[in-house]
Design a protein around this motif. Structure first.
Motif: not given
Length: 267
Positions: A57-58, A62, A76, A190, A192, A203, A237, A239, A243, A246
């Protein structure tokens, strides 16, 4: 005696000859008791009806249940120097999933954003030798299956490694937590967020709620606190909790725009 899992939120409870009378997580106003009443499933029955699947997942692996169960979040696996850290958790552990995680270096730690995603945290820790499970102390009352691996950290930040930082933002829960992965997004960083900051369906933005199923918005001071907590961090980014939910690029600008949009909407 069997272990029991709440069918509505996926939280696991200690072994007992009878299912729990109620699930405190579901009785809280941020969640709900199923219309057919509070129901629980044994771990064995859950494993018969569902399996743990994994996919990319990117750029992160996941894990989720199939068919979807309870809230339906996916965990994740964030790479550490000597294995993986599981971010958020799912309600089931299977031999196949264990083997796959071991092929990636195994679990070295688990961290969970908030009580709705506690799932089978004790099982995941136990099968990897009792790795620490980091939960913020402000949410300690919501643990439904205590385990010696749980680390109730305090304060606003807890560093796991040079590039993995837990950040207490509050909001959805008092101890609501995000994870900052400095090496994520090819070095751009990133964030999360679970659903502490919920990635929207387009998104392009995130949004904020005190209760998602009961449509209770988060107030402006709480959202500003979240914004202040993440502002010093570099991240390209985001998350989310499911699924594909993101924001692939320019995420810090999207986060700031989301905060401004949200506060304007509720003012």
């Amino acid at each position: 005696m069997p272990l029991w899992t709440c069918e509505t939120c996926g939280a696991q409870f200690p072994d007992s000859g009878h299912p729990p009378v109620s699930c405190p997580i579901c009785e809280d106003e941020r969640q709900y008791v199923n219309w057919k009443g509070q129901t629980f499933m044994t771990r064995e029955t859950l494993a018969e009806r569902h399996r743990v699947v994994w996919r990319d997942d990117l750029g992160l692996t996941g894990l989720a249940l199939e068919p979807s169960f309870a809230i339906g979040q996916r965990a994740l696996l964030v790479p550490l120097a000597d294995g993986c850290m599981m971010w958020d958790c799912v309600p089931l552990v299977t031999p196949e999933a264990i083997a796959h995680v071991r092929s990636l270096g195994g679990l070295k730690a688990i961290a969970i954003s908030h009580p709705h995603y506690y799932g089978a945290l004790a099982d995941w820790s136990d099968v990897f030798g009792g790795v620490p499970v980091y939960l913020h102390a402000e949410d300690g009352q919501w643990v439904t299956r205590p385990n010696p691996s749980i680390v109730h950290w305090t304060g606003d930040q807890h560093r796991i490694s040079d590039d993995v930082l837990l950040l207490r933002t509050g909001g959805h829960f008092a101890g609501a937590t995000m994870l900052h992965w400095a090496r994520g997004a090819d070095g751009g960083g990133a964030l999360l967020t679970g659903d502490i900051a919920q990635v929207t369906m387009d998104r392009r933005f995130v949004s904020f709620m005190y209760s998602y199923p009961n449509y209770m918005p988060l107030n402006a001071p709480a959202v500003r606190r979240i914004a202040d907590a993440v502002e010093p961090l570099a991240f390209d980014r985001i998350y989310g909790a499911w699924w594909g939910r993101n924001i692939a690029g320019a995420a810090k600008a999207a986060f700031a725009a989301s905060v401004a949009r949200y506060i304007a909407a509720i003012t």
